[in-house]
Design a protein around this motif. Structure first.
Motif, PDB file in Angstrom:
ATOM      1  N   GLY A  65     -22.843  -5.461  94.579  1.00 32.10           N
ATOM      2  CA  GLY A  65     -22.951  -4.235  93.804  1.00 32.10           C
ATOM      3  C   GLY A  65     -22.216  -3.054  94.395  1.00 32.10           C
ATOM      4  N   ALA A  66     -21.746  -3.167  95.629  1.00 29.48           N
ATOM      5  CA  ALA A  66     -21.035  -2.067  96.279  1.00 29.48           C
ATOM      6  C   ALA A  66     -19.535  -2.148  95.971  1.00 29.48           C
ATOM      7  N   GLY A 268     -31.683  -4.452  91.999  1.00 31.75           N
ATOM      8  CA  GLY A 268     -32.879  -3.964  91.328  1.00 31.75           C
ATOM      9  C   GLY A 268     -34.025  -3.868  92.320  1.00 31.75           C
ATOM     10  N   GLU A 269     -35.242  -3.984  91.817  1.00 30.39           N
ATOM     11  CA  GLU A 269     -36.424  -3.870  92.680  1.00 30.39           C
ATOM     12  C   GLU A 269     -37.383  -5.021  92.422  1.00 30.39           C
ATOM     13  N   ILE A 270     -38.135  -5.377  93.462  1.00 34.31           N
ATOM     14  CA  ILE A 270     -39.175  -6.399  93.353  1.00 34.31           C
ATOM     15  C   ILE A 270     -40.530  -5.723  93.498  1.00 34.31           C
ATOM     16  N   TYR A 357     -39.154  -8.993  89.129  1.00 28.83           N
ATOM     17  CA  TYR A 357     -37.871  -8.376  89.465  1.00 28.83           C
ATOM     18  C   TYR A 357     -37.366  -7.576  88.270  1.00 28.83           C
ATOM     19  N   LYS A 358     -36.948  -6.340  88.539  1.00 27.00           N
ATOM     20  CA  LYS A 358     -36.441  -5.470  87.482  1.00 27.00           C
ATOM     21  C   LYS A 358     -35.063  -4.962  87.876  1.00 27.00           C
ATOM     22  N   GLU A 359     -34.077  -5.285  87.035  1.00 26.61           N
ATOM     23  CA  GLU A 359     -32.700  -4.847  87.279  1.00 26.61           C
ATOM     24  C   GLU A 359     -32.599  -3.334  87.116  1.00 26.61           C
TER      25      GLU A 359
END
Length: 360
Positions: A65-66, A268-270, A357-359
């Motif tokens: 993603g970078a 994203g986040e968990i 998990y949410k993108e």
């Protein structure tokens, strides 16, 4: 009016697909034998100067993603004044330095990117003799070696730069048990877990950071290995030094092993959901959907543990039907004394929490 753009595109395509000499191919263009019959070699340069291409010796590190810049500069010896019509070509290489795919070609300020790099790759020409490649939105498959090739008329020189993603290697076996994956199934299993099959260099890096695993697994080049930090009898014997044990290349259809997968930073986040009575696997999937997310994959959990320090002593369902929990700070009643992702395997029944998990 359309003729000029079409001719330019055809020129770029020809440059991308043309035959490629081994890098540092001065033998083909620069070394001309003299005619004195004494066996001495005379060096002539068609443009009156030697073309030198330089990239950094150390790898360039990035993460999923970078953005990443692969530096490349060129110069002439002796120094040349005046503008020259330089062509630049970037290619992605396999581990044996053969070309895997074209990335970008450029003539002057006009360039064309190819395949997965279309829309993500461009040149950074901050200086007069700079030919650096910028890759945006770096993906797992971007990890590897890249060749920067500079062409000045008949002179053609190149050098290689290594792009390495900061990531985590994890061993994986499917619900049906140990040593059930041929190579192609192993590749698919890693993709299904939000990861890619690991390379040898990625496994070696993981071993140097402490990975010790006694089950053999596929790697991206079709070889099979396993990393041992603490030699023991069932894992190659006590007499061998710590290292990467190798079975060498195996038949990609017939032979079956586990697999080592590679995942990088999360996009994203968990988060963890639980209910007083726990959740079945199907209830867990629905709970994540109701929360605007999806049930997490194994690669997501390992990345959150590695890069975000995710630490939870509560087991939760994952998308493949396994139940796991991440421990960054080992403590009593939370498994072994080392940090890691613990596994309860693939329970056919039971009620647990769930990692979602949410993108972004």
């Amino acid at each position: 009016m359309l003729l000029l753009p079409l001719l330019l595109e055809a020129t770029l395509l020809q440059l991308a697909s043309g035959s490629h000499h081994p890098f540092y191919n001065g033998f083909y263009y620069n070394h001309v034998m003299n005619d004195k019959g004494n066996g001495h070699e005379k060096v002539d340069y068609f443009n009156g100067a030697k073309l030198v291409v330089e990239t950094p010796r150390d790898p360039v590190y990035s993460s999923s993603g970078a953005n990443a810049t692969l530096p490349c500069h060129y110069r002439f010896e002796p120094h040349q004044e005046g503008k020259r019509k330089i062509r630049i070509k970037w290619s992605k290489l396999r581990d044996d330095y053969t070309k895997e795919q074209d990335v970008l070609v450029a003539i002057g300020k006009t360039y064309m990117a190819f395949g997965d790099f279309r829309g993500r790759a461009h040149l950074h020409q901050g200086g007069r003799h700079e030919a650096s490649l910028v890759v945006s939105d770096v993906r797992l498959q971007d990890d590897g070696k890249y060749r920067c090739e500079v062409i000045d008329g008949l002179e053609d020189e190149s050098d290689v730069v290594d792009l390495r993603l900061q990531g985590v290697v994890f061993p994986y076996q499917p619900p049906r048990g140990q040593y059930r994956l041929n190579f192609h199934e192993a590749e698919r299993a890693c993709r299904e877990q939000g990861a890619l099959i690991a390379t040898f260099s990625q496994l070696f890096q993981a071993w140097s950071e402490g990975l010790d695993w006694c089950n053999a697994g596929w790697l991206a080049d079709g070889t099979v290995h396993y990393p041992i930090r603490l030699p023991r009898k069932p894992c190659g014997g006590l007499h061998l030094a710590p290292g990467i044990r190798s079975y060498g290349p195996r038949h990609r259809h017939l032979h079956r092993f586990d697999v080592f997968c590679f995942s990088s930073a999360l996009r994203g986040e968990i988060f963890y959901l639980e209910r007083p009575a726990g959740l079945t696997l199907e209830e867990a999937k629905q709970a994540c959907q109701d929360a605007g997310a999806e049930i997490a994959r194994v690669g997501h959990l390992y990345s959150a543990w590695k890069f975000l320090g995710l630490d939870r002593c509560d087991a939760g369902w994952l998308a493949d039907g396994s139940v796991r929990y991440p421990i960054a700070k080992p403590r009593a009643n939370c498994g072994p004394p080392e940090p890691g992702v613990r596994s309860f395997g693939f329970p056919s029944k039971g009620r647990f929490g769930v990692f979602c998990y949410k993108e972004r």
